[in-house]
Design a protein around this motif. Structure first.
Motif, short mmCIF file in Angstrom:
data_model
loop_
_atom_site.label_atom_id
_atom_site.label_comp_id
_atom_site.label_asym_id
_atom_site.label_seq_id
_atom_site.Cartn_x
_atom_site.Cartn_y
_atom_site.Cartn_z
N THR A 63 34.79 72.56 76.82
CA THR A 63 34.28 72.36 75.46
C THR A 63 32.88 72.95 75.37
O THR A 63 32.00 72.65 76.19
CB THR A 63 34.23 70.86 75.11
N GLU A 67 30.53 72.43 70.02
CA GLU A 67 31.57 71.43 69.77
C GLU A 67 31.16 70.07 70.31
O GLU A 67 31.42 69.03 69.69
CB GLU A 67 32.89 71.87 70.39
N ALA A 71 30.70 66.71 68.06
CA ALA A 71 31.45 65.48 68.32
C ALA A 71 30.51 64.30 68.46
O ALA A 71 30.78 63.20 67.94
CB ALA A 71 32.29 65.65 69.58
N HIS A 175 26.03 75.22 63.83
CA HIS A 175 27.16 75.13 64.76
C HIS A 175 27.23 76.42 65.57
O HIS A 175 27.91 77.37 65.21
CB HIS A 175 28.46 74.90 63.98
#
Length: 731
Positions: A63, A67, A71, A175
């Motif tokens: 990951t 990400e 999360a 992001h």
């Protein structure tokens, strides 16, 4: 809702996650939640050992950072988010400090900027260059356009605490796996920012040989990063100019240090050249000198000429280095010849060499000893070692030598007595019939000598074998209390004799009269009846420069017109621009960093505020109120190391925040019964031998050769009378 959500994210790289979570779990706080976005089984297993103190969010191996951050943010319920990469760390007490500062901020502030320390595989806790820049920005919230130099801060996402609502509103822009892009972007997107100029993050740089090789695409992505960021500065010329400058510097530095293959280097240079031309602001002016030449060649895309320029610079630097080396070698041979010749001369029993604070001038314990020596043994001639810059500040008629001169080596070679509050240079030979007197310059709270070996931030640059060789030259070591005696024997193991006579510099706290106190206050412009509070913080190994840990202007406003703040920065920062420059001159804040002697400042003060400085042990002799401001105690204790828990045994009231400090001084807490009891216990322990006759005992013992039984006995503490307080001096 917790004030702060600490989001730890990423794999357990080289097992650094274990120590990070251990530190977080050791000090859980009700206003802080910890969420671990654990990537992979090892990170998950490590995190689960710390439940229920923290929440674990397992994520599959592989990951990406973006990400994992997303999360963790989705799970967070705090008002503020602090992203911490699993390979990095948090200085002790950092989450509490960040949460307290964030709680002060309104919802109009989007980003809180933090200072940090740096660690490598070789050392830890090294200061960052960001502290002074954050300090200059101040504590008030502001727009980035009000302080565009903040774009020069190290681009670490972990040094930005981010308001949760702001993060979620801009998450699509943030992001990315490019942490530096996200770190810059939160600044450019924020409406308002605030600063916390104290280390609250640890950036750990992993050993390059343990990491995958950098790909060509990753090299080229550096240029793309800045092009995307510059898109966010449209219609903001000031921010655009600074970010453009940062881009060019970063590209040139990467090109110079990158170790890229030839074809990759050529393509990187081409892309950087195009970006430098395409994005150059209209008002941009290249700097002068070599840096200007570098930028000109980059803009021209002149790869071959740039390489030739680099080669010419390397040749020029090598030639200059060879010349300097040769000069040093010739100078060293001449010095060694002069010194060796002088060592063949007899020792002069009537010559004493004095030095203090790395040759800064007549000060501290050596100064007090020299003054008493002139009274009790005038046949002994003192010569002070002083740097050329400080020689002009010496009292008239002071015989002195400048380090490196012929006479300097002659007096060091032939003096019977050598007195210093630090160490003389390694080259100084200990002659059998010479006497070396080490006076020290404080009572140790922080770890010293060999005890620093376990604290890399404090030990950086220290050669402990050379230190021990210097210590082995000591004949006598002066001590103010039995705690100090024990610590010196532990930190500096050698055969010296401990002189438990008190610190000579503290004699004045018992010999000064009302006239002396009034005269000092007059020189400082303190009117009778006004309360003078001396603020004297210590040096921190994990900070690059001195950053006042208080908003001094706000504190002065809070304490009112009847209080004067005397602010003294640590002498390590003499060469730096004072962060006090620019404070409004109302007569309520006085920069006394350059005022000597410091003992006069203590006599003038009604109370002392310090953190971990040894001035507290000296000031306690006056039996006046002492307040400890310990906003970063956990960080200091962990990074520097201490000999006892100051929070458990303070000399008076303790404040952990500026609000607490102001509350102490706007009430009677600074001088109430509890503070007096704490001070009395502190005085009994640490003012054990200071009674006003320490210098006399040292002179009689060392210079006149008297036995211990012949020396003036130490007066019991209950029989001592300290110098009058400012209030008593005006009565």
């Amino acid at each position: 809702m917790p004030e702060l959500s600490v989001i730890v994210h990423g794999p357990n790289t080289q097992d650094h996650l274990t120590g990070l979570l251990d530190s977080l779990a050791a000090h859980p706080l009700p206003d802080i939640e910890v969420i671990v976005a654990a990537v992979g089984d090892w990170a998950r297993e490590t995190a689960e050992r710390h439940t229920p103190d923290l929440q674990v969010l397992p994520l599959p191996d592989g990951t990406c950072d973006a990400e994992a951050r997303a999360a963790g943010a989705a799970r967070a319920t705090g008002r503020w988010l602090h992203f911490v990469h699993a390979k990095d760390g948090l200085p002790a007490g950092a989450p509490r400090t960040v949460a307290e500062r964030a709680a002060e901020l309104p919802d109009t502030v989007d980003v809180l900027l933090l200072d940090h320390v740096r660690s490598t595989w070789r050392a830890c806790g090294l200061p960052s260059p960001d502290g002074p820049l954050l300090a200059r920005a101040g504590r008030a919230d502001l727009t980035l356009d009000d302080c565009v130099p903040l774009l020069r801060l190290t681009p670490l996402l972990g040094t930005r605490a981010i308001r949760a609502g702001f993060w979620r509103a801009h998450e699509q822009h943030l992001h990315t796996d490019d942490e530096a892009f996200a770190a810059y972007a939160v600044l450019l997107l924020a409406d308002r920012v605030a600063c916390l100029p104290h280390p609250a993050y640890e950036d750990r740089r992993l050993r390059p040989a343990s990491l995958p090789p950098v790909t060509p695409e990753q090299r080229y992505a550096l240029v793309d990063r800045y092009e995307r960021l510059l898109d966010l500065t449209r219609d903001r010329p000031a921010a655009q100019a600074v970010l453009y400058d940062v881009m060019v510097r970063d590209c040139l530095r990467t090109f110079a240090r990158g170790g890229m293959p030839e074809e990759v280097a050529r393509e990187f240079f081409r892309r950087a050249s195009l970006a430098a031309l395409r994005r150059r602001p209209e008002t941009y002016r290249r700097p002068a000198g070599l840096e200007g030449i570098r930028r000109s060649l980059l803009e021209e895309g002149a790869y071959g000429r740039y390489r030739a320029f680099q080669a010419a610079n390397r040749t020029r630097r090598a030639a200059r280095s060879a010349v300097r080396t040769r000069k040093r070698q010739v100078g060293a041979k001449l010095r060694d010849h002069q010194y060796r010749r002088a060592l063949n001369r007899p020792v002069d029993p009537h010559l004493a060499v004095f030095a203090a604070y790395w040759n800064r001038g007549v000060a501290c314990n050596p100064a007090a000893i020299a003054a008493k020596l002139a009274e009790l043994a005038p046949q002994i001639h003192p010569v002070w070692v002083v740097t050329a810059d400080n020689a002009a500040l010496l009292p008239p008629g002071t015989d002195h030598v400048v380090p490196g001169t012929r006479r300097y080596w002659e007096v060091l070679a032939t003096a019977k007595y050598l007195v210093n509050n630090v160490n003389f240079p390694n080259e100084v030979v200990k002659r059998p019939d010479a006497v070396h007197l080490q006076t020290h310059h404080g009572t140790p709270l922080k770890r010293m000598g060999l005890d620093q070996m376990r604290f890399p931030a404090a030990a950086q640059g220290l050669d402990f074998q050379a230190l021990l060789e210097r210590v082995d030259k000591w004949d006598y070591s002066v001590s103010a209390n039995s705690h100090t005696t024990r610590m010196w024997e532990r930190a500096y193991p050698s055969r010296f004799v401990s002189l438990d006579h008190g610190y000579p510099r503290n004699d004045v706290y018992y010999t000064a009269g009302a006239d002396h106190v009034r005269a000092v206050r007059d020189r400082l412009g303190i009117a009778p009846g006004r309360r003078a509070v001396l603020y004297a913080p210590t040096h921190r190994d994990y900070e690059a420069g001195w950053t006042p840990r208080l908003d001094l202007a706000a504190l002065a406003d809070r304490l009112g017109e009847d209080t004067v703040l005397l602010v003294r920065g640590h002498y390590f920062y003499d060469s730096a621009v004072s962060p006090l420059t620019g404070l409004r001159r109302t007569g309520r804040i006085v920069d006394v960093s350059s005022y000597d002697p410091v003992e006069d400042l203590c006599l003038a003060a009604d109370a002392l505020v310090t953190d971990y400085s040894s001035i507290m042990f000296d000031y306690a002799n006056l039996d006046r109120p002492l307040v400890v401001y310990a906003d970063d105690w956990e960080t200091y204790r962990t990074t520097r190391g201490v000999y006892f828990d100051l929070m458990a045994e303070p000399p008076g009231a303790v404040a952990r925040t500026q609000e607490e400090l102001a509350e102490i001084f706007t009430t009677d807490a600074w001088r109430d019964e509890g503070a007096a009891k704490a001070r009395a216990a502190f005085r009994r322990r640490f003012c054990e031998y200071d009674d006003g006759r320490a210098a006399e005992r040292v002179v009689r013992r060392v210079f006149l050769g008297q036995d211990e039984e012949q020396l003036p006995p130490v007066l019991p503490i209950e029989e001592r009378t300290p110098a009058p307080t400012p209030q008593e001096a005006t009565a």
